[in-house]
Design a protein around this motif. Sequence first.
Motif, PDB file in Angstrom:
ATOM      1  N   VAL A 172       0.819  -1.205   0.000  1.00 17.88           N
ATOM      2  CA  VAL A 172       0.000   0.000   0.000  1.00 17.88           C
ATOM      3  C   VAL A 172       0.857   1.261   0.000  1.00 17.88           C
ATOM      4  O   VAL A 172       0.516   2.259  -0.642  1.00 17.88           O
ATOM      5  CB  VAL A 172      -0.934   0.004   1.236  1.00 17.88           C
ATOM      6  N   LEU A 173       1.997   1.226   0.707  1.00 20.51           N
ATOM      7  CA  LEU A 173       2.808   2.427   0.874  1.00 20.51           C
ATOM      8  C   LEU A 173       4.238   2.069   1.238  1.00 20.51           C
ATOM      9  O   LEU A 173       4.455   1.225   2.118  1.00 20.51           O
ATOM     10  CB  LEU A 173       2.219   3.287   2.014  1.00 20.51           C
ATOM     11  N   TRP A 174       5.206   2.670   0.557  1.00 24.80           N
ATOM     12  CA  TRP A 174       6.594   2.629   1.013  1.00 24.80           C
ATOM     13  C   TRP A 174       6.792   3.834   1.905  1.00 24.80           C
ATOM     14  O   TRP A 174       6.490   4.961   1.507  1.00 24.80           O
ATOM     15  CB  TRP A 174       7.577   2.710  -0.166  1.00 24.80           C
ATOM     16  N   ARG A 175       7.290   3.641   3.116  1.00 24.74           N
ATOM     17  CA  ARG A 175       7.551   4.745   4.042  1.00 24.74           C
ATOM     18  C   ARG A 175       8.940   5.339   3.852  1.00 24.74           C
ATOM     19  O   ARG A 175       9.240   6.395   4.390  1.00 24.74           O
ATOM     20  CB  ARG A 175       7.393   4.269   5.479  1.00 24.74           C
ATOM     21  N   ILE A 212       8.721   0.193   7.574  1.00 23.29           N
ATOM     22  CA  ILE A 212       9.310   0.529   6.282  1.00 23.29           C
ATOM     23  C   ILE A 212       8.270   0.561   5.165  1.00 23.29           C
ATOM     24  O   ILE A 212       8.429   1.254   4.178  1.00 23.29           O
ATOM     25  CB  ILE A 212      10.461  -0.447   5.972  1.00 23.29           C
ATOM     26  N   CYS A 213       7.186  -0.220   5.331  1.00 24.39           N
ATOM     27  CA  CYS A 213       6.112  -0.202   4.345  1.00 24.39           C
ATOM     28  C   CYS A 213       4.817  -0.686   4.994  1.00 24.39           C
ATOM     29  O   CYS A 213       4.830  -1.254   6.077  1.00 24.39           O
ATOM     30  CB  CYS A 213       6.456  -1.049   3.125  1.00 24.39           C
ATOM     31  N   ASP A 214       3.710  -0.411   4.307  1.00 12.99           N
ATOM     32  CA  ASP A 214       2.395  -0.871   4.748  1.00 12.99           C
ATOM     33  C   ASP A 214       1.881  -1.882   3.734  1.00 12.99           C
ATOM     34  O   ASP A 214       1.993  -1.666   2.524  1.00 12.99           O
ATOM     35  CB  ASP A 214       1.411   0.289   4.839  1.00 12.99           C
ATOM     36  N   SER A 254      -1.081  -4.193   7.840  1.00 12.05           N
ATOM     37  CA  SER A 254       0.092  -4.267   8.704  1.00 12.05           C
ATOM     38  C   SER A 254       1.179  -3.306   8.267  1.00 12.05           C
ATOM     39  O   SER A 254       1.335  -3.033   7.076  1.00 12.05           O
ATOM     40  CB  SER A 254       0.696  -5.676   8.677  1.00 12.05           C
ATOM     41  N   GLU A 255       1.950  -2.838   9.254  1.00  7.60           N
ATOM     42  CA  GLU A 255       3.199  -2.133   8.993  1.00  7.60           C
ATOM     43  C   GLU A 255       4.298  -3.190   9.028  1.00  7.60           C
ATOM     44  O   GLU A 255       4.348  -3.989   9.956  1.00  7.60           O
ATOM     45  CB  GLU A 255       3.479  -1.093  10.069  1.00  7.60           C
ATOM     46  N   ILE A 256       5.162  -3.209   8.038  1.00  4.43           N
ATOM     47  CA  ILE A 256       6.253  -4.175   7.986  1.00  4.43           C
ATOM     48  C   ILE A 256       7.523  -3.481   8.490  1.00  4.43           C
ATOM     49  O   ILE A 256       7.909  -2.434   7.950  1.00  4.43           O
ATOM     50  CB  ILE A 256       6.464  -4.703   6.552  1.00  4.43           C
ATOM     51  N   PRO A 257       8.171  -4.051   9.513  1.00  9.60           N
ATOM     52  CA  PRO A 257       9.368  -3.412  10.069  1.00  9.60           C
ATOM     53  C   PRO A 257      10.632  -3.774   9.282  1.00  9.60           C
ATOM     54  O   PRO A 257      10.724  -4.843   8.673  1.00  9.60           O
ATOM     55  CB  PRO A 257       9.438  -3.993  11.481  1.00  9.60           C
ATOM     56  N   ALA A 258      11.610  -2.868   9.338  1.00  7.65           N
ATOM     57  CA  ALA A 258      12.921  -3.145   8.741  1.00  7.65           C
ATOM     58  C   ALA A 258      13.584  -4.262   9.534  1.00  7.65           C
ATOM     59  O   ALA A 258      13.561  -4.247  10.765  1.00  7.65           O
ATOM     60  CB  ALA A 258      13.784  -1.895   8.777  1.00  7.65           C
TER      61      ALA A 258
END
Length: 75
Positions: free
Chosen positions: A24-27, A40-42, A50-54
Amino acid sequence: MGAEQLVEIIMPQLGITVVEGTLVLWRKEPGDWVEADEPICDVSSDKIDSEIPAPSSGRIVELLVAVGTTVDVGT
């Protein structure tokens, strides 16, 4: 100075029955610094967002998956 090591960001298993998710989104962008466990991304699936962590601290080198792309777990 030590040698640089590339670390891939892998689509995690978001639930027992979830087999894919849509980015959905690159942070962060290439060149940005990230800290370990920083979002780092959604990703969105049919069951959860979910938010995916580095996985580690470092600099983003390249984004290989475009926003809106659906990928399998493990990609």
